[in-house]
Design an enzyme around this catalytic site. Structure first.
Site, PDB file in Angstrom:
ATOM      1  N   GLU A   7       0.795  -1.223   0.000  1.00 40.67           N
ATOM      2  CA  GLU A   7       0.000   0.000   0.000  1.00 40.67           C
ATOM      3  C   GLU A   7       0.830   1.276   0.000  1.00 40.67           C
ATOM      4  O   GLU A   7       0.427   2.273  -0.608  1.00 40.67           O
ATOM      5  CB  GLU A   7      -0.936   0.007   1.222  1.00 40.67           C
ATOM      6  CG  GLU A   7      -2.119  -0.925   1.108  1.00 40.67           C
ATOM      7  CD  GLU A   7      -3.113  -0.477   0.049  1.00 40.67           C
ATOM      8  OE1 GLU A   7      -3.729   0.597   0.210  1.00 40.67           O
ATOM      9  OE2 GLU A   7      -3.250  -1.196  -0.954  1.00 40.67           O
ATOM     10  N   SER A  20     -53.467 -16.835  41.671  1.00 41.50           N
ATOM     11  CA  SER A  20     -53.250 -16.800  43.118  1.00 41.50           C
ATOM     12  C   SER A  20     -51.811 -16.509  43.528  1.00 41.50           C
ATOM     13  O   SER A  20     -51.553 -16.281  44.713  1.00 41.50           O
ATOM     14  CB  SER A  20     -53.698 -18.120  43.746  1.00 41.50           C
ATOM     15  OG  SER A  20     -55.099 -18.258  43.638  1.00 41.50           O
TER      16      SER A  20
END
Length: 721
Positions: free
Chosen positions: A80, A354
């Site tokens: 690069e 309940s």
């Protein structure tokens, strides 16, 4: 004259450059810092191990330069920007080379950009190819090199570059192509990654392995030419095959998917004012949780063993730590269908039946000075608004102590007591325990779980944990701490707060242990472990769809030990309920059995689950293969008539006439003595001896059930235990 013109041109050039430079900085600002980019977040378990990795559209895991092997760094530099460590941010030779190429091609085909320029472009500028953008890029690169070292720039570049397969940066790419960390890459593997920068899709080794290999070898040749590697290294790397390995799907993550979903949802909610889901998925966060794999696995195994009647029947479970409120296990359904999909453990809203009595009735009563032995009235009564609750067996025991009312889940007694202490007092106590109530809930059916919006298993587990924790409530949470990428603490788990007197919690534990030891929760009994808990059931809605049927919609069990609280819900999704798909058992059946199985696995991991460790009384199979637990009459196995053969009555009886419009009626109550099925329907199962029943057959002692006073519906006195 010519000289003056040259000087003038030079001055104009300098002025133009200065103007461009000034424009770049004063109007565009400085490049963003590398920390501002998206990066993956990680979820950790209680031991600090990575449980799951999060990322949004961008898969990026930043690493420090020192973590990247030198040959890998050199591979990128070779292909690069071979003069990276020599130029000041811009490589004039590369620019002229690109300029000649662009003129020849009559278009902008080459950029001639250095690594520094690429950092500027990717962190700061738009990607279009124009001369003005190129000019900005050059000036910013020159300045950037004066404020950042070469190593800093290279680190930014290697963490940002796109390398295909959805991977940004070398760490994500190393995992995507080789299923390893970047620090473990070989020279050849590093060269392959470096070769991808030119065209990640074209050189994708999964798609075009031959092209990828050629490109890798080109990178190796460049490294050899530049003296970065010697001939021997070159030959060895050249001979190395691609050795690709896709990352394996994390099987643990799939297994723990419901828990992970809860962590993600919780993190988004906690950080909604700081960025919400974007911060969670892309902020590089460390999300530390209370997760313990062994506990989740125990819950998964208990669910797998439960024996649901059909594929449509669903269930959910939450296990929390009593002391801290930390969520230890989550099961949001029979199958996990999608990430962040519907989680019945946390998002379900159903009437609790309940199981709500301790929260709205007995808890606030104990706060006022009532005790387990205090007498309350289990009598038929019509209240001012016309509400007339019934016990499921149609009988009434008269004056009974609270401990017996809880043991046999007497509905009329619970409503009578709520009327005595006041509905507002019951609502206030429930709210303290994390229950969301609305004004429409301010009515007597509240005693039996008659809620407008319902509750989730997570809420119920959190509420009951306060009883187990001596009256201290802590909001249930999966996340202990969230730390951002800079090390700042963004979130810390809540701490417990007192919501009731310690004596209230102790009284509640006493009566709930009795309900498990010798009442409707008997199937949750675990040998050698003190278990407190409560069953809950809601009846089928009174609609045309279920006309003529006697069955249930929701079945619950919520209980706790000295360490953990667990809430279990079983039922059908609303869309799946029809005349063939509804519950034929109660909260003391399958939900209590799942609880039992989980707690046994947690407390007795070294002992196999045997016949002696099963919950008391086998569960006779119903006509459709579902279970018919003897919740109401645990003194004998199989004492509950098959739904449809009796009038289930109902805790709240015709709730839709009392401003409860969700169609569910609690029916979790004690059954009348004598309602016993033939012995053949209930296989004999023995359990360990407890209490004063030594010498009797092994098993939980059959409790002495209360007999309703003969010829009366109330008023007779009940001896205080």
């Amino acid at each position: 004259m010519v000289y003056r013109r040259l000087v003038l041109v030079a001055l104009l050039t300098v002025l133009m450059c200065t103007a461009a430079f000034t424009y770049t900085f004063w109007f565009l600002g400085r490049p963003t810092d590398a920390r501002a980019v998206a990066r993956n977040s990680f979820i950790y378990d209680a031991q600090g191990n990575v449980l799951y990795e999060l990322h949004g559209e961008i898969n990026r895991v930043p690493v420090e330069l020192e973590q990247i092997p030198l040959p890998v760094r050199q591979a990128f530099i070779a292909i690069e920007d071979e003069r990276f460590y020599q130029h000041p941010g811009v490589d004039i030779k590369a620019i002229f080379r690109a300029l000649v190429g662009n003129i020849t091609a009559r278009r902008i085909a080459q950029g001639g950009s250095t690594i520094t320029q690429q950092v500027i472009k990717t962190y700061y500028l738009s990607p279009e190819r124009t001369f003005s953008r190129k000019l900005k890029e050059i000036f910013l690169a020159l300045s950037f090199e004066r404020t950042h070292s070469k190593d800093e720039i290279l680190e930014m570049y290697l963490n940002r570059i796109y390398l295909g397969e959805g991977a940004y940066g070398v760490q994500a790419a190393a995992r995507s192509y080789f299923n390893k960390d970047v620090g473990q890459l070989t020279l050849a593997q590093g060269a392959l990654l470096a070769g991808l920068t030119r065209a990640p899709s074209l050189y994708d080794p999964y798609v075009n392995p031959d092209l990828a290999l050629q490109r890798r070898n080109t990178v190796l040749s460049k490294m050899l030419e530049q003296g970065l590697i010697d001939r021997e290294q070159y030959n060895q790397a050249l001979a190395e095959p691609l050795n690709l390995q896709r990352p394996e799907k994390n099987q643990q993550s799939q297994k723990y998917a419901f828990y992970i979903d809860q962590v993600i949802s919780e993190a988004i909610a906690r950080l909604k004012d700081m960025g919400g889901d974007d911060l969670v998925f892309n902020g590089g966060l460390q999300i530390k949780t209370a997760f313990e794999p062994a506990l989740q696995e125990a819950a998964e195994e208990a669910f797998a063993r439960a024996g649901f009647a059909d594929n449509l029947m669903q269930g959910a479970l939450v296990l929390v730590d009593n002391r801290t409120g930390a969520i230890k296990a989550v099961i949001g359904g029979r199958q996990h269908e999608a990430r962040l999909g519907f989680n019945r453990a946390t998002s379900l809203r159903r009437q609790p039946g309940s199981t709500f009595k301790p929260l709205a009735v007995y808890g606030p009563a104990f706060e006022m000075g009532y005790g387990p032995g205090s007498l309350i009235k289990d009598i038929p009564q019509r209240y001012g608004d016309g509400y007339a609750p019934r016990n499921a067996d149609g009988s009434y025991y008269g004056d009974i102590p609270i401990t017996v009312a809880v043991q046999w889940s007497r509905n009329a007694a619970a409503v009578w007591l709520l009327n005595e202490i006041g509905v507002e007092r019951g609502m206030e106590f429930a709210r303290r325990l994390g229950i969301d109530l609305v004004p429409e809930d301010a009515h007597l059916p509240l005693a039996l779980g008659g809620l407008t919006r319902g509750v989730s298993p997570l809420q119920m587990a959190g509420a009951y944990a306060a009883f187990a924790n001596g009256g201290l409530y802590c909001e249930p949470h999966a996340i202990e701490q969230i730390i951002d990428a800079q090390g700042n603490i963004l979130y810390q788990a809540p701490v417990p707060r007192r919501v009731m007197q310690q004596s209230t919690a102790e009284k509640m534990t006493d009566v709930l242990q009795n309900a498990v030891r010798a009442g409707t929760g008997r199937r949750a009994y675990v040998p050698g472990v003190l278990v407190a808990g409560k069953t809950g059931t809601t009846e089928l809605p009174k609609t045309a769809v279920f006309r003529g049927l006697s069955g249930n919609k929701d079945a619950w069990f919520v209980g706790y030990t000295d360490r953990f609280t667990c809430a279990v819900w079983v039922g059908y999704d609303e869309k799946d309920m029809d005349r063939s798909h509804y519950l034929r058992f109660y909260g003391g059946g399958l939900p209590a059995s799942i609880f039992h199985d989980l707690i046994f696995r947690i407390y007795k991991p070294e002992e196999p689950i045997t016949r002696d460790s099963e919950p008391p009384s086998a569960q006779p199979s119903g006509g459709n293969g579902q279970l018919l637990p003897p919740e109401g009459n645990p003194a004998a196995a199989g004492d509950l008539p098959v739904p449809g053969e009796q009038d289930a009555g109902g805790d709240a009886q015709e709730l839709e006439e009392n401003s409860v419009n969700n169609g569910s009626t609690p029916v979790d109550g004690g059954m009348a003595p004598g309602n016993v099925q033939p012995e053949s329907s209930a296989p004999e199962v023995t359990t360990p001896v407890t209490g004063d029943q030594a010498g009797s057959p092994a098993g939980v002692p059959a409790p002495s059930r209360p007999q309703p006073p003969a010829g009366t519906t109330g008023g007779d006195k009940w001896p205080v235990p």
